[in-house]
Design an enzyme around this catalytic site. Structure first.
Site, PDB file in Angstrom:
ATOM      1  CB  SER A  42     -12.300 -52.498 -52.122  1.00  0.00           C
ATOM      2  OG  SER A  42     -12.364 -51.940 -50.838  1.00  0.00           O
ATOM      3  CB  VAL A  77     -13.726 -51.828 -61.056  1.00  0.00           C
ATOM      4  CG1 VAL A  77     -14.633 -51.558 -62.257  1.00  0.00           C
ATOM      5  CG2 VAL A  77     -13.067 -50.542 -60.605  1.00  0.00           C
ATOM      6  CD  GLU A  87     -23.017 -47.708 -53.454  1.00  0.00           C
ATOM      7  OE1 GLU A  87     -22.339 -48.606 -52.926  1.00  0.00           O
ATOM      8  OE2 GLU A  87     -22.762 -46.493 -53.323  1.00  0.00           O
TER       9      GLU A  87
END
Length: 268
Positions: free
Chosen positions: A13, A15, A74
């Site tokens: 959704s 940055v 991540e």
């Protein structure tokens, strides 16, 4: 001139960007649909920075914009960023806690000393809030849905324990949910009530998964992060209420949505 560095977390959704200027961290975020604008701005703000990239769109940014950037896993970036922000914001460094990352979906991570691992995941999260919210209210803007949820009454659509027992004394707290959305069309309710019920369902689901994970891993501290919490008073207060009932300490980081970017920043 001191070495400049930056971390970018490109998710489903948003940055999120963390960069260094005058020995200070600065934070910036863009909608993922504005990725061209985000990178153009970043190249002006931090033209010579070493960049750490993380998130689902990290490979895309490296391939199309920042060829020399370093890719950071991540989950590793998220956990390290949460540890750093806990120390910076709360002046405490706990060695054993859960991270609950409420993004498009929700991930649970166990931090134990220098080790961390993802232990659980769910499709219930911010994507549910926006997607189900848009189906029930015809509104698609995140802030509009938050505003509705904050004004609504979940009991106008959720069946509560006290509704089942009516005048009798229930064996548990009567305000707890017996069944989400169970009143359906039997009673009158508004868009705001529907969003309050959506929020409650998401919060209950996340809280129950968190309770189970905390019990299995013998953890008492829960750090809640993710862009879905931003300005979402109804969700944060409901999560805090349920976790407190489970005798867990809920920690909300001020810059929690930037954990991935902070972690990526720290690795370069």
């Amino acid at each position: 001139m001191p070495h400049q560095k930056a971390g970018i977390d490109a998710g489903g959704s948003l940055v999120k960007i963390v960069y260094q200027e005058n020995n200070k961290k600065h934070y910036k975020k863009y909608n993922i649909n504005q990725i061209n604008e985000a990178i153009l701005w970043f190249k002006i703000a931090a033209p010579n920075a070493s960049v750490g990239l993380t998130g689902g769109k990290a490979h895309l940014i490296q391939k199309n914009y920042l060829h020399n950037a370093v890719l950071i896993p991540e989950f590793q970036a998220t956990c390290e960023g949460a540890r750093i922000l806990m120390l910076e914001e709360m002046k405490r460094s706990n060695q054993h806690f859960l991270i609950v990352n409420i993004g498009t979906g929700t991930s649970w991570h166990l931090v134990a000393g220098e080790k961390y691992e993802r232990i659980l995941g769910s499709g219930i999260g911010g994507g549910t809030f926006i997607g189900l919210g848009s189906l029930l209210t015809k509104k698609e803007d995140f802030q509009d849905l938050i505003n509705l949820a904050n004004k609504g009454e979940k009991e106008n659509i959720d069946l509560l324990v006290k509704d089942i027992y009516e005048s009798a004394e229930p064996p548990i707290d009567g305000h707890l949910t017996a069944a989400n959305f169970a009143k359906g069309l039997k009673v009158k309710h508004s868009d705001a009530d529907r969003m309050a019920a959506v929020t409650n369902m998401i919060a209950e689901t996340i809280a129950l998964f968190t309770l189970q994970a905390a019990a299995i891993h013998q953890v008492k501290i829960v750090v809640l992060i993710g862009s879905t919490l931003i300005g979402n008073e109804s969700l944060t207060s409901t999560l805090e209420y349920y976790l407190k009932r489970f005798e867990l300490e809920a920690v909300f980081l001020d810059k929690g949505e930037y954990c991935g970017a902070v972690g990526a920043y720290d690795f370069v």
